[in-house]
Motif scaffolding. Structure first.
Motif, mmCIF file in Angstrom:
data_model
loop_
_atom_site.group_PDB
_atom_site.id
_atom_site.type_symbol
_atom_site.label_atom_id
_atom_site.label_comp_id
_atom_site.label_asym_id
_atom_site.label_seq_id
_atom_site.Cartn_x
_atom_site.Cartn_y
_atom_site.Cartn_z
ATOM 1 N N VAL A 229 -20.979 -5.790 5.049
ATOM 2 C CA VAL A 229 -21.132 -6.849 4.331
ATOM 3 C C VAL A 229 -21.703 -7.511 2.833
ATOM 4 C CG1 VAL A 229 -24.092 -7.526 4.747
ATOM 5 C CG2 VAL A 229 -22.885 -6.226 6.673
ATOM 6 N N LEU A 230 -21.588 -6.643 2.427
ATOM 7 C CA LEU A 230 -21.702 -6.996 0.714
ATOM 8 C C LEU A 230 -20.340 -7.641 0.240
ATOM 9 C CD1 LEU A 230 -24.348 -4.708 -1.104
ATOM 10 C CD2 LEU A 230 -24.985 -6.919 -0.280
ATOM 11 N N ILE A 231 -19.025 -7.536 0.707
ATOM 12 C CA ILE A 231 -18.325 -7.593 -0.021
ATOM 13 C C ILE A 231 -18.507 -9.467 0.858
ATOM 14 C CG2 ILE A 231 -15.803 -7.317 0.539
ATOM 15 C CD1 ILE A 231 -16.264 -4.236 0.256
ATOM 16 N N LEU A 232 -18.076 -9.023 2.399
ATOM 17 C CA LEU A 232 -18.882 -10.473 3.021
ATOM 18 C C LEU A 232 -19.140 -11.499 2.792
ATOM 19 C CD1 LEU A 232 -18.004 -9.376 6.035
ATOM 20 C CD2 LEU A 232 -15.892 -10.368 4.905
ATOM 21 N N GLY A 233 -20.194 -11.573 1.691
ATOM 22 C CA GLY A 233 -21.099 -11.885 1.154
ATOM 23 C C GLY A 233 -21.317 -12.694 0.220
ATOM 24 N N LEU A 234 -20.348 -11.732 -0.824
ATOM 25 C CA LEU A 234 -19.760 -11.785 -2.319
ATOM 26 C C LEU A 234 -18.347 -12.880 -1.862
ATOM 27 C CD1 LEU A 234 -20.149 -11.191 -4.813
ATOM 28 C CD2 LEU A 234 -18.220 -9.822 -4.967
ATOM 29 N N ILE A 235 -18.023 -12.865 -1.090
ATOM 30 C CA ILE A 235 -16.375 -14.163 -0.721
ATOM 31 C C ILE A 235 -17.183 -15.260 -0.171
ATOM 32 C CG2 ILE A 235 -14.959 -14.432 0.572
ATOM 33 C CD1 ILE A 235 -14.122 -11.297 1.358
ATOM 34 N N MET A 236 -18.030 -15.258 0.441
ATOM 35 C CA MET A 236 -19.001 -16.313 0.737
ATOM 36 C C MET A 236 -19.694 -17.156 -0.713
ATOM 37 S SD MET A 236 -18.351 -17.424 4.270
ATOM 38 C CE MET A 236 -19.779 -18.221 4.724
ATOM 39 N N ASP A 237 -20.213 -15.938 -1.169
ATOM 40 C CA ASP A 237 -20.965 -16.874 -2.408
ATOM 41 C C ASP A 237 -19.722 -16.793 -3.307
ATOM 42 O OD1 ASP A 237 -23.593 -16.494 -1.967
ATOM 43 O OD2 ASP A 237 -23.881 -14.875 -2.141
ATOM 44 N N LEU A 238 -18.945 -16.840 -2.979
ATOM 45 C CA LEU A 238 -17.342 -17.282 -3.566
ATOM 46 C C LEU A 238 -16.996 -18.815 -3.367
ATOM 47 C CD1 LEU A 238 -15.948 -13.802 -5.172
ATOM 48 C CD2 LEU A 238 -17.245 -16.025 -6.602
ATOM 49 N N LEU A 239 -17.030 -18.912 -2.262
ATOM 50 C CA LEU A 239 -16.392 -19.950 -1.429
ATOM 51 C C LEU A 239 -17.622 -21.010 -1.756
ATOM 52 C CD1 LEU A 239 -14.419 -18.599 0.917
ATOM 53 C CD2 LEU A 239 -13.915 -19.426 -0.661
ATOM 54 N N SER A 240 -18.945 -20.736 -1.666
ATOM 55 C CA SER A 240 -19.622 -22.006 -1.882
ATOM 56 C C SER A 240 -20.113 -22.615 -2.433
ATOM 57 C CB SER A 240 -20.349 -21.337 -0.661
ATOM 58 O OG SER A 240 -22.322 -21.956 -0.872
ATOM 59 N N GLY A 241 -20.709 -23.493 -2.774
ATOM 60 C CA GLY A 241 -21.071 -24.484 -3.239
ATOM 61 C C GLY A 241 -22.479 -24.458 -3.545
ATOM 62 N N GLY A 242 -23.399 -23.384 -2.936
ATOM 63 C CA GLY A 242 -24.187 -23.072 -3.286
ATOM 64 C C GLY A 242 -24.944 -22.035 -4.810
ATOM 65 N N ILE A 243 -26.261 -21.823 -4.456
ATOM 66 C CA ILE A 243 -26.658 -20.597 -5.558
ATOM 67 C C ILE A 243 -25.493 -19.248 -5.213
ATOM 68 C CG2 ILE A 243 -28.926 -19.293 -6.502
ATOM 69 C CD1 ILE A 243 -30.425 -21.467 -4.866
ATOM 70 N N PHE A 244 -25.281 -18.762 -6.616
ATOM 71 C CA PHE A 244 -24.423 -18.166 -6.328
ATOM 72 C C PHE A 244 -25.491 -16.596 -5.942
ATOM 73 C CE2 PHE A 244 -22.556 -13.486 -7.455
ATOM 74 C CZ PHE A 244 -21.012 -13.756 -6.782
ATOM 75 N N GLY A 245 -25.350 -15.599 -4.574
ATOM 76 C CA GLY A 245 -25.750 -14.502 -4.280
ATOM 77 C C GLY A 245 -27.033 -14.997 -3.131
ATOM 78 N N LEU A 246 -26.421 -16.041 -2.149
ATOM 79 C CA LEU A 246 -27.746 -16.687 -1.481
ATOM 80 C C LEU A 246 -27.043 -16.245 -0.492
ATOM 81 C CD1 LEU A 246 -29.802 -18.400 -1.028
ATOM 82 C CD2 LEU A 246 -28.025 -20.123 -0.482
ATOM 83 N N TYR A 247 -25.840 -15.979 -0.005
ATOM 84 C CA TYR A 247 -25.173 -15.619 0.914
ATOM 85 C C TYR A 247 -25.517 -13.814 1.510
ATOM 86 C CZ TYR A 247 -23.093 -20.047 3.368
ATOM 87 O OH TYR A 247 -23.157 -20.969 4.298
ATOM 88 N N LEU A 248 -25.167 -13.627 0.313
ATOM 89 C CA LEU A 248 -25.075 -11.663 -0.008
ATOM 90 C C LEU A 248 -26.255 -11.572 0.347
ATOM 91 C CD1 LEU A 248 -22.786 -10.726 -3.152
ATOM 92 C CD2 LEU A 248 -25.390 -9.215 -2.218
ATOM 93 N N SER A 249 -27.014 -12.404 -0.546
ATOM 94 C CA SER A 249 -28.890 -11.894 0.005
ATOM 95 C C SER A 249 -28.876 -12.272 1.288
ATOM 96 C CB SER A 249 -30.180 -12.493 -1.122
ATOM 97 O OG SER A 249 -29.265 -12.824 -1.860
ATOM 98 N N ILE A 250 -28.774 -13.298 1.922
ATOM 99 C CA ILE A 250 -29.076 -13.525 3.585
ATOM 100 C C ILE A 250 -28.294 -12.440 4.249
ATOM 101 C CG2 ILE A 250 -28.651 -15.268 5.242
ATOM 102 C CD1 ILE A 250 -29.011 -17.856 2.617
#
Lengths: 175, 268
Positions: free
Chosen positions: A56-77
């Motif tokens: 989950v954390l790795i996938l969240g990290l990847i999504m954060d890297l691809l997203s233009g939002g605040i870094f760590g947002l997907y990871l936290s969610i």
């Protein structure tokens, strides 16, 4: 178990690629929700804590890297969805389709809520996104249990195939 | 008295002469329709007719039924060819559209006096709340953070992250994007910030500034990111609240971000 983690990592990556390309075209954009949410829910219900949280954390990290939002947002969610579903599953019957439907719908809606807060969305943006958020939540509630079932079958098949026998896989909640 | 041979020759000559004589007589009565003719016709023609009809029937059967197998095959072949031709037509159409877009980009490239790198949009942001795209040019091609990205319509955004072969571009419609801009007609300055997919806010336009709907907004060049004079959008909405120092202005970007395919990265 490492193989299973790799399998879900690959499934997650495929979902990431799909939702940053084909599912972002205007036709699907309004309806398709974050496909990693059913995966996170499934991992929370079926994988041991350490393995599940790692994927989950790795996938969240990847999504954060691809997203233009605040870094760590997907990871936290994803992390909080993982923990929340795990705790909720102790009190409810996770095999119940209605429960799964509600669970995924709530997760998708919650994700949008957090995004909305994170961008400090003005009224215009909120108005533009409301329809899409509701559609995605409803679509998630309708299709989420199906995705969970598919993932369960995938895991059963994968385990059967990798063990080389037709033995029963008894540890998974959703099949 | 005569030999047998001579007698035969004479007979042959006689027959020939008689034959010629009869033919001459017959030639004089050309197209004479006798009872014999009628009898023969009545006896033979029905058979001829029967046979001819049968032949036509067989021919018709062949052409309309058995030969249809070949027709069907030909039809399938032609359908295949038609599908191929339609695919080819679609490819040509796509090439033509790409050509038009690239021509516009080239025109843009010649208008802007900076070194530029063409790139293709290969991915979009996974969420609808944030507005970023991925392009297929990265640090290996000379792209780095902060570089301006434009399209044929105007400003697209700026690079906020780059790997060896790819870069992430923050679009001007994102909430965290800001461009120092001015109204082309009156030179009124302000900041264009992202709002929704269709519009941006044009902030800090003083109340007395003379601006109108459809006025073109261009980059001022003062932010150090976007060169001066690049088109941003057109003013779409103006409201003057009863209190406050500034007008509330909305700008409709010239670039259609839902159809963004090729862009230019300004390398300098």
């Amino acid at each position: 178990m490492m193989k299973v983690s790799c399998l879900y990592f690959m499934v997650g990556l495929s979902a990431v690629v799909a939702q940053t390309t084909i599912l972002r075209i205007p036709l699907f954009h309004a309806v398709f929700y974050d496909l990693l949410i059913p995966l996170v829910v499934f991992l929370s219900l079926n994988l041991p804590d350490k393995k599940g949280v790692l994927v989950v954390l790795i996938l969240g990290l990847i999504m954060d890297l691809l997203s233009g939002g605040i870094f760590g947002l997907y990871l936290s969610i994803y992390f909080w969805i993982f923990l929340w579903v795990k705790s909720v599953s102790k009190y409810f019957d996770v095999c119940d389709t209605i429960f799964q439907s509600v669970l995924i719908g709530v997760c998708v809606f919650g994700q949008h809520l957090i995004f909305c807060i994170s961008v400090a969305a003005p009224s215009q943006l909120l108005a533009a996104q409301t329809g899409s958020v509701l559609l995605q939540t409803i679509f998630a509630a309708l299709t989420g249990p199906g995705i969970l079932m598919l993932l369960g079958r995938l895991q059963t098949r994968f385990e059967t195939h990798s063990s080389g026998t037709e033995r029963e896989i008894g540890n998974y909640v959703i099949r | 008295m005569f030999s047998k041979r001579l007698a035969r020759i004479l007979c042959v000559i006689l027959f020939v002469l008689i034959n010629i004589a009869l033919l001459s007589i017959s030639a004089k009565h050309l197209h004479r329709y006798t009872i014999v003719d009628r009898v023969v016709m009545a006896g033979i023609v029905p058979f001829q007719e029967g046979i001819t009809r049968t032949m036509h029937f067989c021919e018709s059967m062949w052409h309309h039924y058995f030969y249809l197998v070949a027709v069907r095959e030909e039809c399938d072949r032609l359908k295949g060819m038609l599908a191929g031709a339609q695919m080819e037509k679609s490819r040509y159409l796509e090439s033509e559209l790409a050509c038009q877009r690239l021509r516009k980009l080239l025109e843009m490239k010649s208008e802007v006096p900076h070194r530029m790198l063409p790139a293709r949009v290969v991915g979009l942001d996974p969420s609808g709340w944030f507005k970023t795209v991925f392009i297929n040019k990265g640090t290996g091609d000379g792209v780095s953070n902060g570089m301006a990205v434009i399209a044929s319509g105007g400003i697209v955004g700026r690079v906020i992250g780059a790997s060896g072969r790819y870069a992430k571009v923050l679009l001007i419609i994102d909430r965290s994007s800001a461009i120092d801009a001015l109204v082309q007609r009156t030179r009124s300055r302000g900041i264009v910030e992202g709002e929704t997919s269709e519009s941006c806010r044009f902030k800090y336009i003083v109340r007395k500034a003379d601006i109108k709907i459809e006025d073109t907004v261009i980059s001022s060049g003062l932010d150090g990111l976007f060169p001066k004079g690049l088109r941003v959008g057109a003013i779409s909405e103006i409201s003057r609240p009863s209190s406050g120092l500034f007008q509330e202005v909305k700008v409709r970007p010239f670039v259609d971000f839902t159809r963004l395919e090729e862009v230019l990265v300004i390398l300098e």
